[in-house]
Design a protein around this motif. Sequence first.
Motif, PDB file in Angstrom:
ATOM      1  N   ALA A 173       0.921  -1.136   0.035  1.00  0.00           N
ATOM      2  CA  ALA A 173      -0.248   0.133   0.169  1.00  0.00           C
ATOM      3  C   ALA A 173       0.781   1.386  -0.146  1.00  0.00           C
ATOM      4  CB  ALA A 173      -0.582  -0.091   1.088  1.00  0.00           C
ATOM      5  N   ARG A 174       0.333   2.462  -0.511  1.00  0.00           N
ATOM      6  CA  ARG A 174       1.165   3.474  -0.758  1.00  0.00           C
ATOM      7  C   ARG A 174       0.259   4.753  -0.257  1.00  0.00           C
ATOM      8  NH1 ARG A 174       4.642   0.502  -0.231  1.00  0.00           N
ATOM      9  NH2 ARG A 174       6.432   0.292  -1.269  1.00  0.00           N
ATOM     10  N   GLN A 175      -0.799   4.558   0.449  1.00  0.00           N
ATOM     11  CA  GLN A 175      -1.601   5.733   0.974  1.00  0.00           C
ATOM     12  C   GLN A 175      -1.968   5.328   2.555  1.00  0.00           C
ATOM     13  OE1 GLN A 175      -4.770   8.055  -1.105  1.00  0.00           O
ATOM     14  NE2 GLN A 175      -6.004   7.006   0.011  1.00  0.00           N
ATOM     15  N   ILE A 176      -1.922   6.008   3.444  1.00  0.00           N
ATOM     16  CA  ILE A 176      -2.064   5.723   4.752  1.00  0.00           C
ATOM     17  C   ILE A 176      -3.530   6.742   5.066  1.00  0.00           C
ATOM     18  CG2 ILE A 176      -1.469   5.673   7.229  1.00  0.00           C
ATOM     19  CD1 ILE A 176       1.021   4.962   6.396  1.00  0.00           C
ATOM     20  N   GLU A 177      -4.490   6.380   5.504  1.00  0.00           N
ATOM     21  CA  GLU A 177      -5.779   7.056   5.974  1.00  0.00           C
ATOM     22  C   GLU A 177      -5.619   7.097   7.501  1.00  0.00           C
ATOM     23  OE1 GLU A 177      -9.318   6.148   3.939  1.00  0.00           O
ATOM     24  OE2 GLU A 177      -8.049   5.806   1.903  1.00  0.00           O
ATOM     25  N   CYS A 178      -5.643   8.224   8.029  1.00  0.00           N
ATOM     26  CA  CYS A 178      -5.432   8.567   9.449  1.00  0.00           C
ATOM     27  C   CYS A 178      -6.110   9.670   9.823  1.00  0.00           C
ATOM     28  CB  CYS A 178      -3.892   8.545   9.792  1.00  0.00           C
ATOM     29  SG  CYS A 178      -2.936   9.528   8.650  1.00  0.00           S
ATOM     30  N   THR A 179      -6.057   9.962  11.067  1.00  0.00           N
ATOM     31  CA  THR A 179      -6.586  11.398  11.853  1.00  0.00           C
ATOM     32  C   THR A 179      -5.643  12.073  12.634  1.00  0.00           C
ATOM     33  OG1 THR A 179      -7.792  10.342  13.492  1.00  0.00           O
ATOM     34  CG2 THR A 179      -9.006  10.258  11.492  1.00  0.00           C
ATOM     35  N   ILE A 180      -5.823  13.289  12.865  1.00  0.00           N
ATOM     36  CA  ILE A 180      -5.068  14.014  13.901  1.00  0.00           C
ATOM     37  C   ILE A 180      -5.456  13.435  15.368  1.00  0.00           C
ATOM     38  CG2 ILE A 180      -4.664  16.064  15.179  1.00  0.00           C
ATOM     39  CD1 ILE A 180      -3.407  15.803  12.446  1.00  0.00           C
TER      40      ILE A 180
END
Length: 515
Positions: A224-231
């Motif tokens: 994978a080359r995208q990480i979905e995350c939140t502050i």
Amino acid sequence: MSGQDHVFIFDTTLRDGEQSPGASMTLEEKLQVAEILDEMGVDIIEAGFPIASNGDFEAVSEIAKRSKRSVITGLARAIHADIDRAGDAVRHAERGRIHTFVSTSPIHLEHQMKKTEAQVLDIITDTVTRARNLIDDVEWSAMDATRTPIEYLCRCVEAAIRAGATTINLPDTVGYATPDEYKAMFETIRESVPDADKAVFSVHCHNDLGLAVANSLAGVAGGARQIECTINGLGERAGNAALEEVVMALRTRSDVLPYDCRVEPQFLTRASKLVSAVSGFPVQYNKAIVGKNAFAHESGIHQDGMLKNAETYEIMRPEDVGVRATSLVMGKHSGRHAFRQKLEELGYEIGDNAFEEAFRRFKELADRKKHVYDEDIEALVENEIATQGEQIKVIALTVIAGTGGPQKAILTMDVDGKHETRECSGDGPVDATFNAIKAIVPHEAKLSLYQVHAVTEGTDAQGEVSVRLEANGRISTGKGADTDTLVASARAYVSALNKLIARQNRPDHQELKAV
């Protein structure tokens, strides 16, 4: 590093993060968060769920217009109306994206979707095609991917890529996977699906078992080359992978994680404080990277090592994430220039009106406290950020309490520009204060959380109060700080009440949650 080693950071604080009960943000607050995300170099900002409400649509549209660096995306269910609404919301962005999703796991298909596997494949082809006809950048997500049989998941991914999806997100929606399983899933999908190399694969991990960041990094190791995350890891249930932890793991352990990301880490503390202030969710003291104790050392052995060489017990420098050493340099004789400089050192940038109000309250605090710590200023400014634009404000509070009773509160509030005063009794001073608020602003909200902690040490320390209110299935959280804990309590309650009223005044708001 080569292009293929770049990891895109996809921030969903304004969408998945806002789904946390009580974390709803106003338009102005969303714009503030989006601005710092764009400034710090986040690749993609998921600005909201445009079909959910007119407010969400407006927020996504306005963020799309203002963004300078980031791709702006809106979420859409696998429904034509959702996709069209998302496309309309991001059309003003210099670079826009539609993010559409559908469930793929057997438990979701049977109990939630009421669809067969074949029907879902048709839905994927139809909806991804529709999105691609509106915009070139389309992300497709398989909700509950980690509980989907791998053979069927491969067929779903193949259908999405064939229909034009440019990013494929395989989320661990319920936080169920382990790192080895998650990595293997990506390896299998990328090896088995035709034309898998035409899409960027993405991770989106929830933290139900405390594995969100570990799983995200494992997914990257799997291709994978995208990480979905939140502050701050903000998100429903136990939250999402924390952006600050992901970014600093990539930066600190580049020896075993040879991937590049463009997020500038010196913004992390500032972003963390802003999101905490506008969401009403405090950051736990021992939170990695941005917690109050993240760079604090109390053990004598640790302190000795730190004095000799900071690397003995710190694998990151505080200044790398925007933290500076605290000091006792602010007091009642400090002027505006020094106060503004201190705010900048602490990672805050606020408008002129908010600055003047914060400076006024700082002067009042300095008159009441012997020492004004950085933590005091942080609490003061966060309270100022959280209360901007409120309809209802606390003006004055007098409380009569003691063992003899009765406990009474005399409260004056500003309600839409008009001052109103009530005197109420209660089972203790806090109850009396809250009863006075109810007398001025009648409501049926239930108090589900009341929490107090001291901001600093000493008998003159500010008390910081957190309050959570629930009404008609809606939840709102408020915070207040003051050297008088009862005043802080009133401010926290009123802050939560303002948010609840704002949400109830949006009749078109639907509780849509996903991924």
